[in-house]
Design an enzyme around this catalytic site. Structure first.
Site, short mmCIF file in Angstrom:
data_model
loop_
_atom_site.label_atom_id
_atom_site.label_comp_id
_atom_site.label_asym_id
_atom_site.label_seq_id
_atom_site.Cartn_x
_atom_site.Cartn_y
_atom_site.Cartn_z
N CYS A 265 0.84 -1.20 0.00
CA CYS A 265 0.00 0.00 0.00
C CYS A 265 0.88 1.26 0.00
O CYS A 265 1.55 1.52 -0.99
CB CYS A 265 -0.97 -0.03 1.17
SG CYS A 265 -2.39 1.09 0.96
N HIS B 108 -3.82 -5.30 1.33
CA HIS B 108 -3.72 -5.63 2.75
C HIS B 108 -4.33 -7.02 2.96
O HIS B 108 -5.14 -7.49 2.16
CB HIS B 108 -4.49 -4.62 3.61
CG HIS B 108 -3.87 -3.27 3.65
ND1 HIS B 108 -2.69 -3.01 4.30
CD2 HIS B 108 -4.27 -2.09 3.11
CE1 HIS B 108 -2.39 -1.72 4.18
NE2 HIS B 108 -3.33 -1.14 3.46
#
Length: 480
Positions: free
Chosen positions: A324, A422
């Site tokens: 991310c 994630h």
């Protein structure tokens, strides 16, 4: 409602345990936290965002995640400001002083969600935030007694005896409440007790006599309870003779560090967090994690000298992964023209892959599945990010997701990968495939299945609640 004398007193854990206890009894239970401040969050099926603790509590209650479980989520992006998320959607960034006034508006969102939950469930199990006795935060409070008085909700106060001063914490907290608020407090729970309970009895008797409130139970210290952390970074595992060593950079605004729980719990992996003023040192894999303020954390990474250590790590054949915000740092540039996370408009990134990222007001929130091009395995996870990344490096994607969407990149030498996903390590099969990449050959680690482990630990917690709390007395509060 469970309120605590301090942060980390055990509110989240007690609510999760009680959610499972009452779900076992056939009640339709919903967890609820009016206002949460945390950088660990989860994506709901409808594409919203809630605190990680409420996601865990929903699992304990046996219900699907919903934004009504956490109507106000604050994600700090500086020491004085945070992104404000209402009903699962980011609406703006605010400084603390401005949010103090905004809480009157936020209360409407809180009450709307609570009303919907009351109409749909038998029991709403509410978690407070911090302590109700924080005098400077009492005005316009929506997280603790401000909410409880608004809806006339009975309150249990929990305190952590392991920290010491438990009776001062409980009596002091109660005394700092108004008479109306004190009347809502129906009892106390003492958490994390070690030793012979009979030695505590005289203190419990004194507490009940002093306050006129019953002690509803004393929970034992549950060693090595492996549940998702609401926000605090848990201690890393220390594994002797580990087969693979992983270093995760502990950024000031690290987000969703629960990504690494599976790795922490593996007996074949030594995962450690590299902290302020520490060297990365020897590692097979370095991970740059997610970040809520990627430009600020990029500057921190450089100030620590980690950029130079990463270059050395790669020269010696080590592997590097960015997740991310960490993925965004691997590119050439990060731009934030609208001030989504930072007052700094752009930043040079590490330049380890030919792409750049622009932060945009619209946040990407979704659960995803796909095929990992690096390992050939199936993967799943979720996305929570504002950035949109573009550039030639992305022509060699880390994964092909459902809907024919590409994710991340793989470097030409396969030493470096980046991904927006994630939850990537939650599945044991994915972990083994990625560790085989790190190892340079097939690797079959002793990896836990997080879904199975989480369920086991919730059951263990609920069993402790059944054994050590007066559940019938707590159930009677529902009619008070």
């Amino acid at each position: 409602m469970v309120q605590g004398t301090t942060s980390d007193a055990g509110k989240s854990t007690l609510v999760a345990g009680l959610c499972r206890v009452f779900a076992r009894r056939g009640e339709r239970v919903a967890p609820f936290k009016p206002q949460n401040m945390a950088l660990n969050s989860a994506v709901t099926p409808e594409g919203g965002e809630i605190g990680r603790a409420q996601a865990l509590q929903a699992i304990a209650a046996g219900v699907s995640l919903h934004t009504d479980f956490n109507p106000v989520l604050l994600k700090p992006n500086s020491d004085t400001g945070a992104q404000v998320i209402i009903h699962g959607r980011a609406i703006t960034n605010m400084e603390a002083a401005a949010y103090h006034d905004y809480k009157k508006v936020a209360l409407d969102a809180v009450l709307t969600s609570h009303h919907r939950l009351e109409a749909s469930f038998d029991l709403v199990m509410v978690e407070g935030a911090g302590s109700p006795a924080e005098i400077n935060l009492r005005e316009n409070d929506i997280a603790n007694m401000g909410f409880a008085t608004e809806v006339d909700c009975p309150v249990i106060i929990i305190a952590d005896i392991d920290k010491g001063g438990v009776f001062a914490h409980l009596v002091g907290t109660l005394m700092l409440l108004s008479e109306e608020e004190q009347a809502l407090v129906k009892g106390f729970v003492i958490n994390r007790f070690r030793g012979d309970l009979s030695l505590l009895q005289s203190g419990l008797d004194w507490l009940e006599e002093k306050t006129g409130k019953p002690v509803l139970g004393v929970l034992p210290y549950l060693h090595s309870l492996k549940l998702d952390a609401e926000d605090a970074v848990e201690a890393e595992n220390i594994v002797k003779d580990a087969k693979i060593n992983i270093a995760v950079l502990l950024l000031p605004h690290i987000s969703n560090h629960t990504d690494f729980d599976t790795l922490r719990f593996s007996s074949d992996v030594d995962l450690r967090y590299v902290r302020h003023r520490e060297s990365i040192g020897q590692a097979d894999l370095v991970i740059i994690p997610g970040s809520k303020n990627v430009i600020s954390d990029m500057a921190f990474l450089r100030a620590e000298g980690w950029d130079r250590e990463i270059e050395r790590h790669l020269r010696y054949g080590g592997k590097l992964m960015g997740i991310c915000g960490g993925f965004q740092m691997l590119g050439n540039e990060i731009a934030d023209p609208d001030g989504i996370e930072s007052c700094q408009k752009n930043s040079q990134a590490l330049g380890m892959a030919d792409f750049s990222t622009t932060l945009t007001p619209e946040k990407m929130l979704k659960e995803v599945k796909g095929h990992c091009n690096l390992t050939g395995s199936e993967i799943q996870g979720y996305e929570i990010h504002c950035g949109r990344s573009k550039g030639p490096a992305l022509a060699s994607p880390f994964a092909k997701m459902s809907g024919d969407q590409n994710d991340g990149f793989i470097s030409a030498d396969r030493q470096i990968v980046g991904t927006y996903l994630h939850g990537l390590f939650d599945r044991a099969e994915t972990v083994n495939a990625l560790l085989s990449w790190v190892n340079g050959g097939e690797f079959d680690a002793n990896v836990v299945d997080m879904k199975v482990l989480r369920e086991t630990e919730i059951e263990r917690l609920a069993d402790a609640c059944e054994a050590w709390l007066d559940i019938d007395k707590i159930a009677s509060l529902l009619d008070s």
